[in-house]
Design a protein around this motif. Structure first.
Motif, PDB file in Angstrom:
ATOM      1  N   ALA A  41     -11.198   4.921  12.346  1.00 14.17           N
ATOM      2  CA  ALA A  41     -10.820   4.257  10.810  1.00 14.17           C
ATOM      3  C   ALA A  41      -9.660   3.347  11.107  1.00 14.17           C
ATOM      4  N   THR A  42      -9.853   2.330  10.074  1.00 16.86           N
ATOM      5  CA  THR A  42      -9.017   0.986  10.122  1.00 16.86           C
ATOM      6  C   THR A  42      -7.709   1.613   9.267  1.00 16.86           C
ATOM      7  N   ILE A  43      -6.496   1.481   9.958  1.00 21.21           N
ATOM      8  CA  ILE A  43      -5.200   1.929   9.184  1.00 21.21           C
ATOM      9  C   ILE A  43      -4.501   0.471   8.952  1.00 21.21           C
ATOM     10  N   SER A  44      -4.107   0.326   7.824  1.00 18.64           N
ATOM     11  CA  SER A  44      -3.385  -0.796   7.150  1.00 18.64           C
ATOM     12  C   SER A  44      -1.960  -0.446   6.955  1.00 18.64           C
ATOM     13  N   TYR A  45      -1.141  -1.525   6.962  1.00 18.41           N
ATOM     14  CA  TYR A  45       0.289  -1.389   6.673  1.00 18.41           C
ATOM     15  C   TYR A  45       0.480  -2.741   5.710  1.00 18.41           C
ATOM     16  N   THR A  46       0.862  -2.701   4.568  1.00 21.69           N
ATOM     17  CA  THR A  46       0.888  -4.061   3.658  1.00 21.69           C
ATOM     18  C   THR A  46       2.158  -3.938   3.014  1.00 21.69           C
ATOM     19  N   VAL A  47       2.961  -5.113   3.376  1.00 21.67           N
ATOM     20  CA  VAL A  47       4.328  -5.544   2.824  1.00 21.67           C
ATOM     21  C   VAL A  47       4.167  -6.570   1.522  1.00 21.67           C
ATOM     22  N   THR A  48       4.586  -6.219   0.518  1.00 22.64           N
ATOM     23  CA  THR A  48       4.486  -7.094  -0.581  1.00 22.64           C
ATOM     24  C   THR A  48       5.622  -7.439  -0.977  1.00 22.64           C
ATOM     25  N   THR A  49       6.027  -8.905  -1.304  1.00 24.07           N
ATOM     26  CA  THR A  49       7.265  -9.456  -1.648  1.00 24.07           C
ATOM     27  C   THR A  49       6.985 -10.860  -2.632  1.00 24.07           C
ATOM     28  N   ASN A  50       7.479 -10.554  -3.937  1.00 21.90           N
ATOM     29  CA  ASN A  50       7.330 -11.428  -5.000  1.00 21.90           C
ATOM     30  C   ASN A  50       5.866 -11.713  -5.278  1.00 21.90           C
ATOM     31  N   GLY A  51       5.075 -10.567  -5.233  1.00 23.35           N
ATOM     32  CA  GLY A  51       3.781 -10.555  -5.409  1.00 23.35           C
ATOM     33  C   GLY A  51       2.855 -11.289  -4.218  1.00 23.35           C
ATOM     34  N   CYS A  52       3.431 -11.510  -3.019  1.00 24.29           N
ATOM     35  CA  CYS A  52       2.535 -12.083  -2.101  1.00 24.29           C
ATOM     36  C   CYS A  52       2.503 -10.905  -1.041  1.00 24.29           C
ATOM     37  N   ALA A  53       1.385 -10.581  -0.644  1.00 21.37           N
ATOM     38  CA  ALA A  53       1.171  -9.424   0.468  1.00 21.37           C
ATOM     39  C   ALA A  53       0.682  -9.896   1.734  1.00 21.37           C
ATOM     40  N   THR A  54       1.343  -9.368   2.809  1.00 23.94           N
ATOM     41  CA  THR A  54       0.869  -9.408   4.124  1.00 23.94           C
ATOM     42  C   THR A  54       0.350  -8.222   4.761  1.00 23.94           C
ATOM     43  N   THR A  55      -0.774  -7.927   5.386  1.00 23.36           N
ATOM     44  CA  THR A  55      -1.128  -6.706   5.875  1.00 23.36           C
ATOM     45  C   THR A  55      -1.612  -6.911   7.503  1.00 23.36           C
ATOM     46  N   ALA A  56      -1.015  -5.785   8.121  1.00 24.36           N
ATOM     47  CA  ALA A  56      -1.233  -5.638   9.560  1.00 24.36           C
ATOM     48  C   ALA A  56      -2.060  -4.313   9.686  1.00 24.36           C
ATOM     49  N   THR A  57      -3.159  -4.549  10.659  1.00 23.16           N
ATOM     50  CA  THR A  57      -4.050  -3.453  10.825  1.00 23.16           C
ATOM     51  C   THR A  57      -4.053  -3.006  12.200  1.00 23.16           C
ATOM     52  N   THR A  58      -4.491  -1.667  12.424  1.00 25.87           N
ATOM     53  CA  THR A  58      -4.930  -0.831  13.682  1.00 25.87           C
ATOM     54  C   THR A  58      -6.183  -0.067  13.529  1.00 25.87           C
ATOM     55  N   ASN A  59      -6.744   0.008  14.663  1.00 25.82           N
ATOM     56  CA  ASN A  59      -7.877   1.182  14.562  1.00 25.82           C
ATOM     57  C   ASN A  59      -7.422   2.224  15.378  1.00 25.82           C
ATOM     58  N   VAL A  60      -7.859   3.324  14.551  1.00 27.82           N
ATOM     59  CA  VAL A  60      -7.462   4.798  14.893  1.00 27.82           C
ATOM     60  C   VAL A  60      -8.789   5.490  15.371  1.00 27.82           C
ATOM     61  N   THR A  61      -8.781   6.011  16.658  1.00 29.61           N
ATOM     62  CA  THR A  61     -10.090   6.811  17.048  1.00 29.61           C
ATOM     63  C   THR A  61      -9.596   8.460  16.786  1.00 29.61           C
ATOM     64  N   ILE A  62     -10.573   9.271  16.280  1.00 29.25           N
ATOM     65  CA  ILE A  62     -10.536  10.396  16.179  1.00 29.25           C
ATOM     66  C   ILE A  62     -11.399  11.396  16.996  1.00 29.25           C
ATOM     67  N   PHE A  63     -11.058  12.108  18.018  1.00 28.10           N
ATOM     68  CA  PHE A  63     -12.172  12.385  19.013  1.00 28.10           C
ATOM     69  C   PHE A  63     -11.968  14.156  18.638  1.00 28.10           C
ATOM     70  N   ALA A  64     -12.811  14.786  19.377  1.00 27.19           N
ATOM     71  CA  ALA A  64     -12.913  16.134  19.158  1.00 27.19           C
ATOM     72  C   ALA A  64     -11.747  16.797  19.807  1.00 27.19           C
ATOM     73  N   SER A  65     -11.048  17.923  19.144  1.00 29.69           N
ATOM     74  CA  SER A  65      -9.979  18.685  19.832  1.00 29.69           C
ATOM     75  C   SER A  65     -10.803  19.650  20.820  1.00 29.69           C
ATOM     76  N   GLU A  66      -9.824  20.078  21.511  1.00 27.98           N
ATOM     77  CA  GLU A  66     -10.470  21.023  22.797  1.00 27.98           C
ATOM     78  C   GLU A  66     -10.913  22.179  22.344  1.00 27.98           C
ATOM     79  N   ASN A  67     -10.274  23.053  21.059  1.00 26.91           N
ATOM     80  CA  ASN A  67     -10.802  24.021  20.649  1.00 26.91           C
ATOM     81  C   ASN A  67     -12.147  23.946  19.909  1.00 26.91           C
ATOM     82  N   GLY A  68     -12.667  22.630  19.815  1.00 26.32           N
ATOM     83  CA  GLY A  68     -13.972  22.253  19.189  1.00 26.32           C
ATOM     84  C   GLY A  68     -13.886  22.290  17.721  1.00 26.32           C
ATOM     85  N   ILE A  69     -12.869  22.109  17.353  1.00 25.37           N
ATOM     86  CA  ILE A  69     -12.819  21.752  15.916  1.00 25.37           C
ATOM     87  C   ILE A  69     -12.958  20.163  15.601  1.00 25.37           C
TER      88      ILE A  69
END
Length: 359
Positions: free
Chosen positions: A331-359
């Motif tokens: 999943a791509t996670i975004s962090y957006t800061v808006t000042t005076n109607g102007c927005a800048t976004t930083a992103t990072t990719n998050v990986t979700i893996f199976a837990s040890e208990n199989g969930i």
């Protein structure tokens, strides 16, 4: 010295001291008992006052002719306003044909019958004299503007038939008040010159309220209320003419538009405020999370909002930055800061893996 001519012939030369130059000149048949003047018994016609010396031949040559107006002719009274021997009691003044506006006032005359009244003169019309000079100046102006009118005959008064449309001052300055026409009059003691002044409507030009754009973007500027438009300054404009133009300034700029309808113009302004995009740091924190687990992401720039492009895989608190793994995937996670109607976004990719208990 002073000289008096009678029927073109010199009859008297004398020296006269003037006690007061504000005293009116008396032209009379009879005597002034209070001053002890010698009585003159006769008819008076065509009285001229000059500020230059005239010879006997010059006087005689023009005695039976109208004399043209000139700088040297101070006053010229023809005494032809009334009807010879008629009822002229409504008259109180005689016109000055010199063009200097020195109207004469009639005193102590019966103005009826043959004894104290107007008589038939012997003057011929050798020269055409117009004591009602034309009004000159700009006769068409815009509402809110002024124009100075003039008349070569001095001593007159100005008036307007419709001051609501056009008013006029004592010096001949016309002010356009609202669209329409008004008759302007210049009145001397025996003549009135008129001219029609047209007041044209001034367009009501509007460019609307100011706008804000982010750096690198453009704004649409639109003007209304006139027929044609010119925009200034030309900086970052798609065009300088037209009702609608595009502006892409790099800094905050105020634009002026001049709208014209006919001969009248008005202006309006519109400010384009340029706002910079905020600087946003990189996202930090754990980006590999087991299903059912959480991790907190952060950013050094405050005031932003967190979002997930795939909330079915990973969710994130909008203000906390806490990521929760939902199911296996990325999943791509975004962090957006808006000042005076102007927005800048930083992103990072998050990986979700199976837990040890199989969930």
């Amino acid at each position: 010295g002073s000289k008096i001519y009678y029927d073109g012939a010199l009859v008297l030369t004398f020296t006269m001291s003037v006690a007061s130059q504000g005293t009116a000149l008396a032209v009379a048949n009879g005597s002034d008992g209070s001053m002890g003047f010698q009585s003159f018994a006769g008819d008076i016609d065509e009285v001229r006052v000059w500020n230059t010396i005239k010879t006997a031949s010059e006087i005689a040559a023009s005695m039976n002719c109208d004399v043209p107006q000139s700088a040297a002719l101070v006053a010229n009274y023809r005494f032809n306003e009334g009807v010879a021997g008629g009822t002229n009691t409504s008259l109180s003044k005689v016109a000055d044909y010199s063009g200097k506006g020195n109207c004469g006032t009639i005193y102590d005359m019966a103005l009826t019958g043959g004894a104290s009244n107007f008589i038939s003169g012997a003057i011929a019309t050798c020269n055409s004299i117009n004591i009602s000079a034309a009004i000159t100046g700009t006769m068409s102006l815009c509402a809110g503007a002024t124009s100075t009118l003039s008349n070569s005959t001095v001593g007159g008064t100005w008036s307007s038939s419709n001051p609501t449309v056009a008013s006029i001052g004592t010096s001949g300055v016309v002010t356009g008040n609202t669209a329409g026409t008004a008759t302007i009059s210049y009145t001397t003691c025996f003549s009135t010159a008129t001219a029609v002044v047209t007041i044209n409507a001034t367009p009501d030009v509007s460019a609307g309220s100011g706008v804000a754009v982010c750096t690198g973007n453009s704004a649409t500027l639109t003007a209304t209320g006139a027929s044609t438009y010119v925009w200034t300054p030309s900086t970052a404009l798609s065009a300088t003419t037209g009702a609608t133009v595009s502006a892409s300034p790099t800094i905050t700029t105020t634009y002026t538009v001049v709208g014209t309808t006919g001969s009248c113009s008005a202006s309006a302004t519109k400010t384009v405020t340029v706002n910079a995009y905020p600087t946003v740091g990189s996202i930090t924190g754990t980006t590999s999370i087991a299903t059912g687990s959480t991790a907190t992401l952060s950013n050094s720039t405050g005031g932003g909002v967190w979002t997930s492009a795939s909330p079915s895989i990973a969710t994130i608190g909008s203000t906390s930055g806490v990521v929760t793994g939902v199911t296996i995937g990325n999943a791509t996670i975004s962090y957006t800061v808006t000042t005076n109607g102007c927005a800048t976004t930083a992103t990072t990719n998050v990986t979700i893996f199976a837990s040890e208990n199989g969930i």
